[in-house]
Motif scaffolding. Sequence first.
Motif, PDB file in Angstrom:
ATOM      1  N   UNK A   1     -55.465 -22.350-114.207  1.00  0.00           N
ATOM      2  CA  UNK A   1     -54.070 -22.660-114.527  1.00  0.00           C
ATOM      3  C   UNK A   1     -53.083 -22.249-113.444  1.00  0.00           C
ATOM      4  N   UNK A   2     -53.579 -21.894-112.265  1.00  0.00           N
ATOM      5  CA  UNK A   2     -52.689 -21.609-111.138  1.00  0.00           C
ATOM      6  C   UNK A   2     -53.186 -22.397-109.923  1.00  0.00           C
ATOM      7  N   UNK A   3     -52.287 -22.633-108.977  1.00  0.00           N
ATOM      8  CA  UNK A   3     -52.678 -23.367-107.768  1.00  0.00           C
ATOM      9  C   UNK A   3     -53.679 -22.546-106.956  1.00  0.00           C
ATOM     10  N   UNK A   4     -53.587 -21.225-107.024  1.00  0.00           N
ATOM     11  CA  UNK A   4     -54.536 -20.380-106.300  1.00  0.00           C
ATOM     12  C   UNK A   4     -55.956 -20.535-106.850  1.00  0.00           C
ATOM     13  N   UNK A   5     -56.079 -20.557-108.180  1.00  0.00           N
ATOM     14  CA  UNK A   5     -57.406 -20.761-108.778  1.00  0.00           C
ATOM     15  C   UNK A   5     -57.961 -22.138-108.415  1.00  0.00           C
ATOM     16  N   UNK A   6     -57.083 -23.123-108.430  1.00  0.00           N
ATOM     17  CA  UNK A   6     -57.507 -24.480-108.084  1.00  0.00           C
ATOM     18  C   UNK A   6     -57.912 -24.540-106.612  1.00  0.00           C
ATOM     19  N   UNK A   7     -57.188 -23.844-105.750  1.00  0.00           N
ATOM     20  CA  UNK A   7     -57.536 -23.809-104.330  1.00  0.00           C
ATOM     21  C   UNK A   7     -58.927 -23.217-104.119  1.00  0.00           C
ATOM     22  N   UNK A   8     -59.269 -22.196-104.903  1.00  0.00           N
ATOM     23  CA  UNK A   8     -60.606 -21.602-104.793  1.00  0.00           C
ATOM     24  C   UNK A   8     -61.671 -22.643-105.097  1.00  0.00           C
ATOM     25  N   UNK A   9     -61.426 -23.438-106.140  1.00  0.00           N
ATOM     26  CA  UNK A   9     -62.379 -24.498-106.497  1.00  0.00           C
ATOM     27  C   UNK A   9     -62.493 -25.524-105.366  1.00  0.00           C
ATOM     28  N   UNK A  10     -61.359 -25.945-104.842  1.00  0.00           N
ATOM     29  CA  UNK A  10     -61.367 -26.979-103.795  1.00  0.00           C
ATOM     30  C   UNK A  10     -62.077 -26.483-102.536  1.00  0.00           C
ATOM     31  N   UNK A  11     -61.865 -25.211-102.195  1.00  0.00           N
ATOM     32  CA  UNK A  11     -62.515 -24.651-101.017  1.00  0.00           C
ATOM     33  C   UNK A  11     -64.020 -24.529-101.153  1.00  0.00           C
ATOM     34  N   UNK A  12     -64.533 -24.822-102.329  1.00  0.00           N
ATOM     35  CA  UNK A  12     -65.976 -24.760-102.551  1.00  0.00           C
ATOM     36  C   UNK A  12     -66.768 -25.799-101.786  1.00  0.00           C
ATOM     37  N   UNK A  13     -66.085 -26.809-101.209  1.00  0.00           N
ATOM     38  CA  UNK A  13     -66.826 -27.809-100.426  1.00  0.00           C
ATOM     39  C   UNK A  13     -67.029 -27.371 -98.983  1.00  0.00           C
ATOM     40  N   UNK A  14     -66.393 -26.259 -98.554  1.00  0.00           N
ATOM     41  CA  UNK A  14     -66.547 -25.796 -97.179  1.00  0.00           C
ATOM     42  C   UNK A  14     -68.014 -25.435 -96.919  1.00  0.00           C
ATOM     43  N   UNK A  15     -68.474 -25.735 -95.712  1.00  0.00           N
ATOM     44  CA  UNK A  15     -69.858 -25.430 -95.332  1.00  0.00           C
ATOM     45  C   UNK A  15     -69.868 -24.658 -94.014  1.00  0.00           C
ATOM     46  N   UNK A  16     -70.840 -23.794 -93.858  1.00  0.00           N
ATOM     47  CA  UNK A  16     -70.942 -22.964 -92.664  1.00  0.00           C
ATOM     48  C   UNK A  16     -71.027 -23.836 -91.417  1.00  0.00           C
ATOM     49  N   UNK A  17     -70.138 -23.584 -90.472  1.00  0.00           N
ATOM     50  CA  UNK A  17     -70.167 -24.267 -89.195  1.00  0.00           C
ATOM     51  C   UNK A  17     -69.635 -25.687 -89.206  1.00  0.00           C
ATOM     52  N   UNK A  18     -69.197 -26.177 -90.362  1.00  0.00           N
ATOM     53  CA  UNK A  18     -68.688 -27.547 -90.469  1.00  0.00           C
ATOM     54  C   UNK A  18     -67.163 -27.511 -90.422  1.00  0.00           C
ATOM     55  N   UNK A  19     -66.525 -28.180 -89.481  1.00  0.00           N
ATOM     56  CA  UNK A  19     -65.057 -28.137 -89.404  1.00  0.00           C
ATOM     57  C   UNK A  19     -64.409 -28.684 -90.672  1.00  0.00           C
ATOM     58  N   UNK A  20     -63.302 -28.078 -91.055  1.00  0.00           N
ATOM     59  CA  UNK A  20     -62.530 -28.528 -92.209  1.00  0.00           C
ATOM     60  C   UNK A  20     -61.058 -28.554 -91.830  1.00  0.00           C
ATOM     61  N   UNK A  21     -60.327 -29.471 -92.448  1.00  0.00           N
ATOM     62  CA  UNK A  21     -58.908 -29.635 -92.166  1.00  0.00           C
ATOM     63  C   UNK A  21     -58.136 -29.675 -93.475  1.00  0.00           C
ATOM     64  N   UNK A  22     -56.922 -29.126 -93.443  1.00  0.00           N
ATOM     65  CA  UNK A  22     -56.049 -29.215 -94.613  1.00  0.00           C
ATOM     66  C   UNK A  22     -54.616 -29.443 -94.144  1.00  0.00           C
ATOM     67  N   UNK A  23     -53.821 -29.997 -95.027  1.00  0.00           N
ATOM     68  CA  UNK A  23     -52.397 -30.165 -94.753  1.00  0.00           C
ATOM     69  C   UNK A  23     -51.673 -28.875 -95.112  1.00  0.00           C
ATOM     70  N   UNK A  24     -50.412 -28.767 -94.735  1.00  0.00           N
ATOM     71  CA  UNK A  24     -49.635 -27.578 -95.054  1.00  0.00           C
ATOM     72  C   UNK A  24     -49.521 -27.431 -96.563  1.00  0.00           C
ATOM     73  N   UNK A  25     -49.889 -26.251 -97.065  1.00  0.00           N
ATOM     74  CA  UNK A  25     -49.857 -25.942 -98.498  1.00  0.00           C
ATOM     75  C   UNK A  25     -48.903 -24.767 -98.729  1.00  0.00           C
ATOM     76  N   UNK A  26     -48.500 -24.526 -99.988  1.00  0.00           N
ATOM     77  CA  UNK A  26     -47.781 -23.281-100.279  1.00  0.00           C
ATOM     78  C   UNK A  26     -48.609 -22.071 -99.835  1.00  0.00           C
ATOM     79  N   UNK A  27     -47.920 -20.978 -99.525  1.00  0.00           N
ATOM     80  CA  UNK A  27     -48.584 -19.838 -98.889  1.00  0.00           C
ATOM     81  C   UNK A  27     -49.750 -19.293 -99.721  1.00  0.00           C
ATOM     82  N   UNK A  28     -49.595 -19.220-101.060  1.00  0.00           N
ATOM     83  CA  UNK A  28     -50.646 -18.660-101.912  1.00  0.00           C
ATOM     84  C   UNK A  28     -51.953 -19.432-101.831  1.00  0.00           C
ATOM     85  N   UNK A  29     -51.951 -20.726-102.174  1.00  0.00           N
ATOM     86  CA  UNK A  29     -53.201 -21.488-102.093  1.00  0.00           C
ATOM     87  C   UNK A  29     -53.732 -21.628-100.670  1.00  0.00           C
TER      88      UNK A  29
END
Length: 587
Positions: free
Chosen positions: A234-262
Amino acid sequence: MSRARNHLRAALFLAAASARGVTTQVAAQRGLSAWPVPQEPSMEYQDAVRMLNTLQTNAGYLEQVKRQRGDPQTQLEAMELYLARSGLQVEDLDRLNIIHVTGTKGKGSTCAFTECILRSYGLKTGFFSSPHLVQVRERIRINGQPISPELFTKYFWRLYHRLEETKDGSCVSMPPYFRFLTLMAFHVFLQEKVDLAVVEVGIGGAYDCTNIIRKPVVCGVSSLGIDHTSLLGDTVEKIAWQKGGIFKQGVPAFTVLQPEGPLAVLRDRAQQISCPLYLCPTLEDLEEGGPPLALGLDGEHQRSNAALALQLAHCWLQRQDHHGAREVKASRPGLLWQLPLAPVFQPTSHMRLGLRNTEWLGRTQVLRRGPLTWYLDGAHTPSSVQACVRWFRQALQGRERPSGGPEVRVLLFNATGDRDPAALLKLLQPCQFDYAVFCPNLTEVSSTGNADQQNFTVTLDQVLLRCLEHQQHWNHLDEEQASPDLWSAPSPEPGGPTSLLLAPHPPHTCSASSLVFSCISHALQWISQGRDPVFQPPTPPKGLLTHPVAHSGASVLHEAAAIHVLVTGSLHLVGGVLKLLEPALSQ
């Protein structure tokens, strides 16, 4: 209902199995590509989709995931088991050169931009997305086009029979709806030998069934916000944790500017996994020193999606050592919010062409039909509805105004799931609609004639009750906005049109400007009044104009010089509207 579905499933499978004449032992030894293609008349596209619909659909799938989310590893292991039973291993997916994209809003548009950019280089692309708008085969695309009904039917039955033949007492024979389509997409892309696959996450990231991908080429995270709170938090920070679950070791990832917390959560997730995460520069940064970039998708918010897509495409070209990457001269990355900035570069002619040619139906889409202009946007979160409102109002300011009479604004709205309809409707109030129309996401009252539009998870009574609640929210907002003089019209927007605004209703009475219809077709018949040159349904059903508001409003709509209709709140609603307004999409 479930018993009837099981009977249908069993009957269709037995008929197909007996017609094939393939034994269980032989079938189990074959790869999916070696399976015979069913040729019986009953094995046509609509039959395949009806069988698919007997699997668990989205609402039921969400409930299942909510119950199981305490052990996400179990869910991913189950998906890997389905993959193995279908004849593939997770290592096989590495050959797809995947771009994996998640986010709350804009992830589909980002994927569409990315796919079109890379296709402009002459690459053969695969694209897996959800949900579909008109036909389920839209979810699996090759070179930007939905796979054909014949191809969908072929791969559906091959996968379905393979899973039936490999079941045993310790496992469920069929995965749920979305998992099945994910498996099918992987098989299609491998068999059709695409150069790359753009894969959009279904829900979240960490627990999503697409996350069995172990070695994508690059990952992306679009703008984050609040959605699917019962599942993701129920918070953007919790949702950000879920979204970051697709990150993989050594694989580049990109994101757009987000609020500071997430953004901090994404940064920490990336550091824990040893994933190099970069922050995208703006599209303005990439345009500096060159001509402006033209986008195929309208709306200011699409510029952020396009900026992310450019970085994903550029990174993919570099990592695959494609000659297109050598055309790009990039700056050295800087640092912002403790994250390295992705390089700034001059987009190539291929990149510009891809951005310009991108099409993504149902997102900031405009259809002009005689006196009617339909504005279609599947926004369904607070932030995406805010972006939709900005786009709609800017579009109205830039239009040509008719001289022969008043203009009328109509809202067609529905919201589903755990979303807060009152909050979304409040954001739509500044658009100053003359009428608000509510209907369920049902093209017709009965959808039995078209399997793509069937939904087994709700009854007509349930969805109509939800629409009545939406109407009550709207009426309450109307009362709050009413001026002290109950019978004076609200002030029009500065520079706005001559809009036929109905007088606000007295408190505690039914709103003078809102209506509920039982299906999309009936709502469109009332809104268009036969004036849309493409949407020409048969004679309206009896009772469509018996309500006094419907009767008086019909006269207003019939005489208006221009009618502007915003359809929003649900991608499924937009899909149903598109099915009726653009019949070619169903062919």
